[in-house]
Scaffold this active site. Sequence first.
Site, PDB file in Angstrom:
ATOM      1  N   HIS A 105      72.171  40.041  22.270  1.00 60.10           N
ATOM      2  CA  HIS A 105      72.864  39.140  23.188  1.00 60.10           C
ATOM      3  C   HIS A 105      74.315  39.044  22.731  1.00 60.10           C
ATOM      4  O   HIS A 105      74.671  38.204  21.911  1.00 60.10           O
ATOM      5  CB  HIS A 105      72.201  37.761  23.125  1.00 60.10           C
ATOM      6  N   TYR A 151      67.700  30.992  25.958  1.00 60.30           N
ATOM      7  CA  TYR A 151      67.231  30.439  27.228  1.00 60.30           C
ATOM      8  C   TYR A 151      66.454  29.135  27.007  1.00 60.30           C
ATOM      9  O   TYR A 151      65.435  28.890  27.657  1.00 60.30           O
ATOM     10  CB  TYR A 151      66.349  31.444  27.955  1.00 60.30           C
TER      11      TYR A 151
END
Length: 271
Positions: free
Chosen positions: A132, A68
């Site tokens: 992820h 992010y």
Amino acid sequence: MTLAHLHRPLGNTGLQVSPLGLGTVKIGRNQGVKYPSGFELPDDRQVRDLLALARELGINLLDTAPAYGTSEERLGPLLQGQRQDWVLCTKVGEEFVDGQSRFDFSAAHTRFSVQRSLQRLHTDYLDLVLVHSSGDDLTVLEDEVYPALQQLKQEGLIRAFGFSGKTVAGGVQALRDGDCAMVTWNLREQAERPVLDYAADHGKGILVKKALASGHICLEGEDPLTAGFELVFSHPAVSSAIIGTINPLHLRQNVTTVAGILERRTAGTAD
């Protein structure tokens, strides 16, 4: 409206989470994101105010990730003195560099990533770390990442771990050996329901991503917010839905809607 009285267990992790979590991709990255419209990254004052509002509304779950952008690095200083107020969830496996994602599920990178997240977030432990996934879920789970996370959990650096994947087979396999799965579950996409069913049967935690289809669901239908959250919380396995907004009004609307849904459900159960 507040969610403070509506916190619930995240499976059998021992963590208590608010039914909405604040996703923080939009405070660190505005490249390569799948939202209906572009946006500017908020400044530190805006992020500080958003975090304060989230706390006021009874939200205690923050979701971030190395992928992010600068999210973790920005959150760390802004959360100083508040560690006990938040359940911090971050991720391993994906890096976002020069506008491109790359993946590394080795044990060495997993440990490096967790230690880097601890430093960035100014904490000595992480409540939840999710893998992820690159989308090739079963192959990822055959790599070194899960054993590495289990070791980090035994060392006390993380309290729980799990998987943010894209397939039913991956989600179920991840729950067999881990504590939690993050799944896509919304009015448009319900293919991962078997993962939720498995979690409900085995006391595992479920976090929902894309509960409102990354904002796209708000473009159609009558009162899509209520309809979307009614579906999300219709499944008993769901502990929390992650909402990636930087708009204070949207955050308040989401909290009001979810609090109303859950309070009506509680009242209906009591009757």
